[in-house]
Design an enzyme around this catalytic site. Structure first.
Site, mmCIF file in Angstrom:
data_model
loop_
_atom_site.group_PDB
_atom_site.id
_atom_site.type_symbol
_atom_site.label_atom_id
_atom_site.label_comp_id
_atom_site.label_asym_id
_atom_site.label_seq_id
_atom_site.Cartn_x
_atom_site.Cartn_y
_atom_site.Cartn_z
ATOM 1 C CE LYS A 22 10.505 -3.030 7.262
ATOM 2 N NZ LYS A 22 10.456 -3.337 5.828
ATOM 3 C CG ASN A 23 14.597 -3.593 5.729
ATOM 4 O OD1 ASN A 23 13.381 -3.784 5.779
ATOM 5 N ND2 ASN A 23 15.125 -2.431 5.379
ATOM 6 C CB CYS A 116 5.440 1.378 -2.747
ATOM 7 S SG CYS A 116 7.068 2.059 -2.504
ATOM 8 N NE ARG A 121 10.912 0.481 -2.853
ATOM 9 C CZ ARG A 121 10.743 0.210 -1.560
ATOM 10 N NH1 ARG A 121 9.703 0.658 -0.918
ATOM 11 N NH2 ARG A 121 11.636 -0.521 -0.915
ATOM 12 C CG ASP A 307 15.262 2.314 5.014
ATOM 13 O OD1 ASP A 307 14.732 2.860 4.034
ATOM 14 O OD2 ASP A 307 15.297 1.069 5.149
ATOM 15 N NE ARG A 399 4.700 -2.233 5.450
ATOM 16 C CZ ARG A 399 5.443 -1.681 4.499
ATOM 17 N NH1 ARG A 399 5.159 -0.491 4.037
ATOM 18 N NH2 ARG A 399 6.465 -2.329 3.991
HETATM 19 C C1 UD1 Z 1 15.429 -2.337 0.641
HETATM 20 C C2 UD1 Z 1 14.846 -2.106 2.017
HETATM 21 C C3 UD1 Z 1 14.380 -0.654 2.153
HETATM 22 C C4 UD1 Z 1 15.533 0.289 1.810
HETATM 23 C C5 UD1 Z 1 16.132 -0.045 0.442
HETATM 24 C C6 UD1 Z 1 17.371 0.782 0.113
HETATM 25 C C7 UD1 Z 1 13.922 -4.274 2.563
HETATM 26 C C8 UD1 Z 1 12.724 -5.113 2.821
HETATM 27 N N1 UD1 Z 1 13.708 -3.013 2.195
HETATM 28 O O1 UD1 Z 1 14.383 -2.126 -0.309
HETATM 29 O O2 UD1 Z 1 13.969 -0.447 3.506
HETATM 30 O O3 UD1 Z 1 15.032 1.621 1.771
HETATM 31 O O4 UD1 Z 1 16.511 -1.439 0.410
HETATM 32 O O5 UD1 Z 1 18.326 0.627 1.109
HETATM 33 O O6 UD1 Z 1 15.036 -4.726 2.729
HETATM 34 N N2 UD1 Z 1 15.566 -0.750 -8.409
HETATM 35 C C9 UD1 Z 1 15.328 -0.891 -9.759
HETATM 36 N N3 UD1 Z 1 15.150 -2.170 -10.257
HETATM 37 C C10 UD1 Z 1 15.199 -3.270 -9.475
HETATM 38 C C11 UD1 Z 1 15.442 -3.115 -8.097
HETATM 39 C C12 UD1 Z 1 15.632 -1.841 -7.590
HETATM 40 O O7 UD1 Z 1 15.253 0.083 -10.507
HETATM 41 O O8 UD1 Z 1 15.032 -4.383 -9.993
HETATM 42 C C13 UD1 Z 1 15.754 0.610 -7.838
HETATM 43 C C14 UD1 Z 1 14.643 0.998 -6.879
HETATM 44 O O9 UD1 Z 1 13.538 1.553 -7.534
HETATM 45 C C15 UD1 Z 1 15.343 1.987 -5.977
HETATM 46 C C16 UD1 Z 1 16.787 1.459 -5.926
HETATM 47 O O10 UD1 Z 1 16.933 0.606 -7.049
HETATM 48 O O11 UD1 Z 1 15.339 3.275 -6.563
HETATM 49 C C17 UD1 Z 1 17.114 0.689 -4.657
HETATM 50 O O12 UD1 Z 1 16.132 -0.324 -4.454
HETATM 51 P P1 UD1 Z 1 16.449 -1.658 -3.625
HETATM 52 O O13 UD1 Z 1 17.819 -1.569 -3.065
HETATM 53 O O14 UD1 Z 1 16.107 -2.820 -4.466
HETATM 54 O O15 UD1 Z 1 15.418 -1.532 -2.433
HETATM 55 P P2 UD1 Z 1 14.529 -2.664 -1.800
HETATM 56 O O16 UD1 Z 1 15.267 -3.958 -1.784
HETATM 57 O O17 UD1 Z 1 13.179 -2.631 -2.380
#
Ligand code: UD1
Length: 422
Positions: A22-23, A116, A121, A307, A399
């Site tokens: 999915k990711n 969420c 996030r 995850d 999902r």
């Molecule tokens: C992706 C995965 C999710 C996984 C996560 C971490 C997908 C669709 N989802 O989520 O399953 O749990 O990686 O491996 O691929 N953050 C900020 N600012 C930003 C972006 C991120 O503060 O602009 C923080 C987030 O709040 C979180 C951390 O960084 O605490 C990691 O987030 P991120 O790696 O971006 O996760 P996702 O891409 O949303």
């Protein structure tokens, strides 16, 4: 609303075929927006999140359709660059259309994904990088409005992320692929799904070096073209089914997957007492004893993935001793703890740490799925528990896990989907 009725106590054993990740599928679908000629993507899982993104992309006038596990996409007739709140609110990964739209068409309006269940996030890193590439960004009425600088092209730059972000890295490499000049991106995420996206971009004609390392160098090109590509196997789905073997002294063979994708998880499975054997495209987990306790800290790849935290915690609930879990990625990712405790576990939370005192067995109870991966830990715990457990809010599971009931049934789990309105 659908629920699962699970009658334990099952021994989870048998074969399961793993779907595309999915990711990885979500960023690859977003990347299709970048191509001027048709793209075909194989091994795409049938999941609610995939359906949502296809609807979002289709809403822009793009011809996109899914048949079995293949998605075809033709961007020729795109007529708007808009991602509405109604769709984005159900799935944070929708923000991944922002980079491709901005890079190729010079403008985009995408609803902010908002908070969420597992934490606030934010997407500040995505926006900061686009600004560094010359974009003008404003947030109005809950929407991110973005415009490329004069001339309609983003401009290559040097940018380093303040923290490792999977989605941020993905969004920005897609944008940089069509920017004017070279982008040097530091502190990139190393997750296999990021590598899969970078590989597909290269197949589309992008010039990227340093793939799979913390520094990626992207030399912008004028155009990207369609290609034929296949989504990497789902390492989290793989780990989730293998976890079932560890909880029930079972024996699970996961096919169509790769051990290289989940080394940190397999190491922990072995530490917990499982016998792990692997081949080129399969992994087998066999368990004959009560699990050993473990200590786990979630980290960006190649560390232990957040995850898989809930699933490993569910195993450790039955361990012979005390385990600790430290969650470093998300601020609120222990929502499964009270639910596992309802099933007879003994877990205490202190800030980012959960301490799990192993018990002999789970006991059946009604529980509520709280987020995507946590739901799977409850399903496995319910399968291990003696008696009937009712799991509510299973839309979370739909999902992210393709064909979940049939796969679980093939592994010996007595599971039934019921509609609470029936
Ligand atoms: C992706 C995965 C999710 C996984 C996560 C971490 C997908 C669709 N989802 O989520 O399953 O749990 O990686 O491996 O691929 N953050 C900020 N600012 C930003 C972006 C991120 O503060 O602009 C923080 C987030 O709040 C979180 C951390 O960084 O605490 C990691 O987030 P991120 O790696 O971006 O996760 P996702 O891409 O949303």
């Amino acid at each position: 609303m659908d629920q699962f009725l699970i009658t334990g106590s099952s021994r989870i054993a048998g074969e399961v075929t793993i779907s595309g990740a999915k990711n990885a599928a979500l960023p690859l679908l977003a990347a299709m927006i970048l191509a001027e000629t048709p793209t075909t993507l194989h091994n795409v899982p049938s999941l609610q999140d995939v359906t949502t993104l296809i609807k979002l992309i289709g809403g822009m006038g793009i011809r996109i359709q899914k048949q079995d596990d293949t998605v075809t996409c033709d961007t020729k007739n795109i007529d708007n660059f808009y991602a509405p709140y109604d769709l984005v609110k159900t799935m944070r990964a929708s923000i991944l259309v922002l980079g491709p739209l901005l890079a190729r068409f010079g403008e985009a309006e995408v609803s902010l994904p908002g908070g969420c269940a597992i934490g606030s996030r934010p997407v500040d890193q995505h926006l900061k990088a686009f600004e560094a590439m010359g974009a003008e960004i404003s947030v109005e009425n809950g929407y991110v409005k973005a415009h490329a600088p004069k001339g309609g092209k983003l401009i290559g730059c040097n940018f380093s992320f303040d923290m490792v972000t999977v989605g941020g890295t993905e969004n920005v490499i897609m944008a940089a692929a069509l920017a004017k000049g070279t982008t040097v991106l530091g502190n990139c995420a190393l997750e296999p799904e990021v590598v899969d996206l970078a590989d597909m971009l290269v197949a589309m004609g992008a010039k990227i070096s340093g793939i799979g390392t913390a520094t990626m160098i992207i030399e912008g090109v004028e155009r990207l073209y369609g290609c034929e590509y296949s989504v990497v196997p789902d390492r989290i789905e793989t780990g989730s089914y293998l976890a079932g073997a560890l909880m029930t002294r079972g024996d699970v063979l996961a096919k169509n997957t790769s051990a290289l994708l989940l080394i940190p998880v397999l190491e922990k499975f072995e530490a917990m007492g499982a016998m792990i054997t692997t081949g080129e495209d399969w992994i087998r987990a066999q368990m004959t004893e009560r699990p050993n306790p473990v200590d786990i800290r979630t980290q960006p790849h190649p560390g232990f993935p957040t995850d898989m935290q809930a699933q490993l915690m569910a195993i450790s609930c039955l361990a012979d001793g005390t385990s600790t879990f430290i969650e470093n990625i998300f601020e609120n990712r222990f929502m499964h703890v009270p639910e596992l405790n309802r099933l007879g576990a003994s877990i205490k939370i202190d800030g980012h740490t959960a301490v799990v005192r192993g018990v002999e067995c789970f006991t059946a109870a009604p529980v509520m799925a709280t987020d995507l991966r946590a739901s799977m830990s409850l399903v496995m715990a319910a399968a291990a528990a003696e008696g009937e457990s009712l799991i509510d809010r299973i839309y979370h599971i739909d999902r992210g896990y393709e064909d979940v009931e049939n796969k679980l049934r093939a592994l010996g789990v007595n599971i039934e989907r019921i509609n609470s309105n029936d």
